[in-house]
Structures are given as C-alpha cells and as structure tokens.
Design a protein around this motif. Structure first.
Motif, PDB file in Angstrom:
ATOM      1  N   LYS A  80       0.845  -1.189   0.000  1.00  0.00           N
ATOM      2  CA  LYS A  80       0.000   0.000   0.000  1.00  0.00           C
ATOM      3  C   LYS A  80       0.885   1.244   0.000  1.00  0.00           C
ATOM      4  N   VAL A  81       0.509   2.225  -0.827  1.00  0.00           N
ATOM      5  CA  VAL A  81       1.216   3.498  -0.871  1.00  0.00           C
ATOM      6  C   VAL A  81       0.299   4.533  -0.226  1.00  0.00           C
ATOM      7  N   THR A  82       0.837   5.258   0.753  1.00  0.00           N
ATOM      8  CA  THR A  82       0.022   6.227   1.478  1.00  0.00           C
ATOM      9  C   THR A  82       0.539   7.646   1.276  1.00  0.00           C
ATOM     10  N   LEU A  83      -0.368   8.588   1.394  1.00  0.00           N
ATOM     11  CA  LEU A  83      -0.046  10.012   1.349  1.00  0.00           C
ATOM     12  C   LEU A  83      -0.879  10.672   2.435  1.00  0.00           C
ATOM     13  N   ALA A  94       5.919  11.007  -4.056  1.00  0.00           N
ATOM     14  CA  ALA A  94       7.096  11.776  -3.636  1.00  0.00           C
ATOM     15  C   ALA A  94       7.084  13.169  -4.266  1.00  0.00           C
ATOM     16  N   LEU A  95       6.623  13.256  -5.488  1.00  0.00           N
ATOM     17  CA  LEU A  95       6.507  14.541  -6.191  1.00  0.00           C
ATOM     18  C   LEU A  95       5.531  15.457  -5.465  1.00  0.00           C
ATOM     19  N   ASP A  96       4.404  14.925  -5.030  1.00  0.00           N
ATOM     20  CA  ASP A  96       3.426  15.720  -4.290  1.00  0.00           C
ATOM     21  C   ASP A  96       3.959  16.177  -2.933  1.00  0.00           C
ATOM     22  N   GLN A  97       4.911  15.448  -2.397  1.00  0.00           N
ATOM     23  CA  GLN A  97       5.459  15.804  -1.076  1.00  0.00           C
ATOM     24  C   GLN A  97       6.609  16.798  -1.172  1.00  0.00           C
ATOM     25  N   LEU A  98       7.059  17.126  -2.390  1.00  0.00           N
ATOM     26  CA  LEU A  98       8.168  18.076  -2.532  1.00  0.00           C
ATOM     27  C   LEU A  98       7.838  19.451  -1.962  1.00  0.00           C
ATOM     28  N   LYS A  99       6.672  19.973  -2.311  1.00  0.00           N
ATOM     29  CA  LYS A  99       6.311  21.316  -1.848  1.00  0.00           C
ATOM     30  C   LYS A  99       4.898  21.338  -1.347  1.00  0.00           C
ATOM     31  N   LYS A 126      14.032   0.317 -13.212  1.00  0.00           N
ATOM     32  CA  LYS A 126      12.642   0.717 -13.372  1.00  0.00           C
ATOM     33  C   LYS A 126      12.259   1.691 -12.277  1.00  0.00           C
ATOM     34  N   ILE A 127      11.137   2.385 -12.506  1.00  0.00           N
ATOM     35  CA  ILE A 127      10.627   3.347 -11.536  1.00  0.00           C
ATOM     36  C   ILE A 127       9.145   3.070 -11.327  1.00  0.00           C
ATOM     37  N   ASN A 128       8.733   2.973 -10.083  1.00  0.00           N
ATOM     38  CA  ASN A 128       7.326   2.809  -9.771  1.00  0.00           C
ATOM     39  C   ASN A 128       6.674   4.192  -9.872  1.00  0.00           C
ATOM     40  N   VAL A 129       5.756   4.345 -10.802  1.00  0.00           N
ATOM     41  CA  VAL A 129       5.154   5.647 -11.107  1.00  0.00           C
ATOM     42  C   VAL A 129       4.355   6.186  -9.923  1.00  0.00           C
ATOM     43  N   LEU A 130       3.601   5.343  -9.246  1.00  0.00           N
ATOM     44  CA  LEU A 130       2.809   5.808  -8.109  1.00  0.00           C
ATOM     45  C   LEU A 130       3.706   6.345  -6.998  1.00  0.00           C
ATOM     46  N   LYS A 131       4.742   5.605  -6.645  1.00  0.00           N
ATOM     47  CA  LYS A 131       5.656   6.060  -5.592  1.00  0.00           C
ATOM     48  C   LYS A 131       6.340   7.369  -5.986  1.00  0.00           C
ATOM     49  N   LEU A 132       6.736   7.472  -7.252  1.00  0.00           N
ATOM     50  CA  LEU A 132       7.393   8.692  -7.742  1.00  0.00           C
ATOM     51  C   LEU A 132       6.436   9.882  -7.654  1.00  0.00           C
ATOM     52  N   ASN A 133       5.188   9.704  -8.060  1.00  0.00           N
ATOM     53  CA  ASN A 133       4.221  10.808  -8.011  1.00  0.00           C
ATOM     54  C   ASN A 133       3.840  11.198  -6.592  1.00  0.00           C
ATOM     55  N   LYS A 165      -3.703   5.400 -13.100  1.00  0.00           N
ATOM     56  CA  LYS A 165      -3.908   6.317 -14.223  1.00  0.00           C
ATOM     57  C   LYS A 165      -3.513   7.741 -13.817  1.00  0.00           C
ATOM     58  N   PHE A 166      -2.509   8.276 -14.494  1.00  0.00           N
ATOM     59  CA  PHE A 166      -2.098   9.656 -14.298  1.00  0.00           C
ATOM     60  C   PHE A 166      -2.131  10.338 -15.660  1.00  0.00           C
ATOM     61  N   THR A 167      -2.956  11.375 -15.799  1.00  0.00           N
ATOM     62  CA  THR A 167      -3.050  12.082 -17.083  1.00  0.00           C
ATOM     63  C   THR A 167      -2.813  13.580 -16.942  1.00  0.00           C
ATOM     64  N   GLU A 168      -2.725  14.064 -15.709  1.00  0.00           N
ATOM     65  CA  GLU A 168      -2.479  15.489 -15.508  1.00  0.00           C
ATOM     66  C   GLU A 168      -1.028  15.809 -15.810  1.00  0.00           C
ATOM     67  N   ASP A 169      -0.781  17.002 -16.343  1.00  0.00           N
ATOM     68  CA  ASP A 169       0.571  17.407 -16.719  1.00  0.00           C
ATOM     69  C   ASP A 169       1.512  17.543 -15.526  1.00  0.00           C
ATOM     70  N   LYS A 170       0.965  17.673 -14.330  1.00  0.00           N
ATOM     71  CA  LYS A 170       1.821  17.850 -13.148  1.00  0.00           C
ATOM     72  C   LYS A 170       2.368  16.531 -12.607  1.00  0.00           C
ATOM     73  N   TYR A 171       1.985  15.411 -13.236  1.00  0.00           N
ATOM     74  CA  TYR A 171       2.445  14.097 -12.792  1.00  0.00           C
ATOM     75  C   TYR A 171       3.220  13.371 -13.887  1.00  0.00           C
ATOM     76  N   PHE A 172       4.040  12.410 -13.448  1.00  0.00           N
ATOM     77  CA  PHE A 172       4.674  11.487 -14.391  1.00  0.00           C
ATOM     78  C   PHE A 172       3.592  10.529 -14.866  1.00  0.00           C
ATOM     79  N   TRP A 173       3.571  10.286 -16.147  1.00  0.00           N
ATOM     80  CA  TRP A 173       2.590   9.360 -16.713  1.00  0.00           C
ATOM     81  C   TRP A 173       3.193   7.969 -16.734  1.00  0.00           C
TER      82      TRP A 173
END
Length: 187
Positions: free
Chosen positions: A42-45, A182-187, A173-180, A58-66
């Motif tokens: 499970k990935v939590t935020l 972490a991206l949301d936690q940057l700022k 490889k990179i897990n897209v969910l984990k990366l996104n 599914k990530f389609t917004e420009d602010k996320y890695f697809w």
C-alpha cells in the motif's frame, strides 16, 4: 477395469488434496513474508492509502509522471492486453493517438525520442513501472507546470530508480505511483 479405476480414483484424491489444498496454503504462508504481507504494498499520502505499488495507476495530468497505458483502463479485475498485433490497423491508430497526445503535452520532445512503454500497453494492462528514460523525458513538462527546477526532478527520478534484481536480473525501473507521491510531497 478395476485394476485401473481404483488407482485412478486414489491418485485423483491425493492430487486434489495436494494441489487444491496444501499447495495454495503453502503459497499463502510464503506470501506473508513478502513485502505487504501478501496483501500488496500500500502506498500512502498523509496517512491515506492512495493505491498499491504493484498495480498501475492512471495519471493524465501534466503535473504528474505518466505511466504505461493500459488496455483495460487500469481495472485490476479485468487484467488483459489488447490482443492486437503490431500490424493491426486499429492498434496502430490507438498507438498513434497516444503519440500525438504525448507530443501535445510534451512539446520539447521529438517523436523518435518517446520510449515505447509510454505509448504501448503492457500484456497485463496494469504495469506500475516505467524506465528511467520514460521518466526523464517528462521532466521538462512537470518542471514547467509545477515551477520546480529540472535538476530537482532529475534527482527525484534517480532516487526512485529501482536497480535490477540481484544487480543483473531485469532492467532499471521506476514505480510511477511512488514517484508521483514523492513529487506531491516536494512542496
């Protein structure tokens, strides 16, 4: 006939107990030692479960890695590929549409630079990973939308790049969910 029937029935009973009973129980027991204790990772935020690391999201917004496209719209209950060959006109139309969409959202990228996994679905339709190159090619778009330095995003991609199993089995490889997340936690 008796000579063959009784041993066949005995063998059927033994195999049913072993293969339909003991083997699944043994696998379930071993799964308890895997990450996530056999229930998926499970990935939590902010204390809330946002998804599972072993299923594509599914990530389609420009602010996320697809991530990699899904032939089943990321529905884990209906895991499947498209079952269309690389010369199928319908399949080629779908892939071309994905290429066109990607280029519209990433204007600095040339068509020949797009990694195949960003425009073709995986066999399961649920692949949660992309290659480091597939992440790097999206950095300019995300940096512009979020107002983050590209170097900071490059460091994040490097940080979340998983090395091959035992150092040589499989690609990075990179897990897209984990990366996104972490991206949301940057700022």
């Amino acid at each position: 006939m008796k000579k063959y029937l009784l041993p066949s029935i005995k063998l059927t009973i033994v195999l049913t107990v072993v293969l339909a009973g003991l083997y699944p129980l043994a696998l379930a027991g071993l799964a308890k030692f895997a990450p996530g204790n056999g229930d998926g990772v499970k990935v939590t935020l902010n204390g809330k479960v946002v998804g599972y690391a072993n299923v594509g999201q599914k990530f389609t917004e420009d602010k996320y890695f697809w991530g990699r496209p899904s032939a089943v719209d990321y529905n884990a209950a209906g895991s499947a590929g498209s079952n269309k060959g690389p010369s199928n006109p319908d399949y080629l139309k779908v892939v071309q549409g994905r290429i066109d969409t990607f280029l519209v959202h990433n204007p600095t990228v040339k068509k020949h630079e797009i990694p195949a996994e960003l425009v073709t679905a995986s066999g399961s339709g649920l692949d949660p990973h992309i290659s480091p190159k597939a992440a790097e090619i999206q950095i300019a778009r995300i940096a512009k939308v979020r107002g983050i330095e590209e170097s900071e995003l490059k460091n994040l991609v490097i940080q979340y790049t998983e090395k091959p199993l035992l150092g040589f089995m499989g690609p990075e490889k990179i897990n897209v969910l984990k990366l996104n997340v972490a991206l949301d936690q940057l700022k």
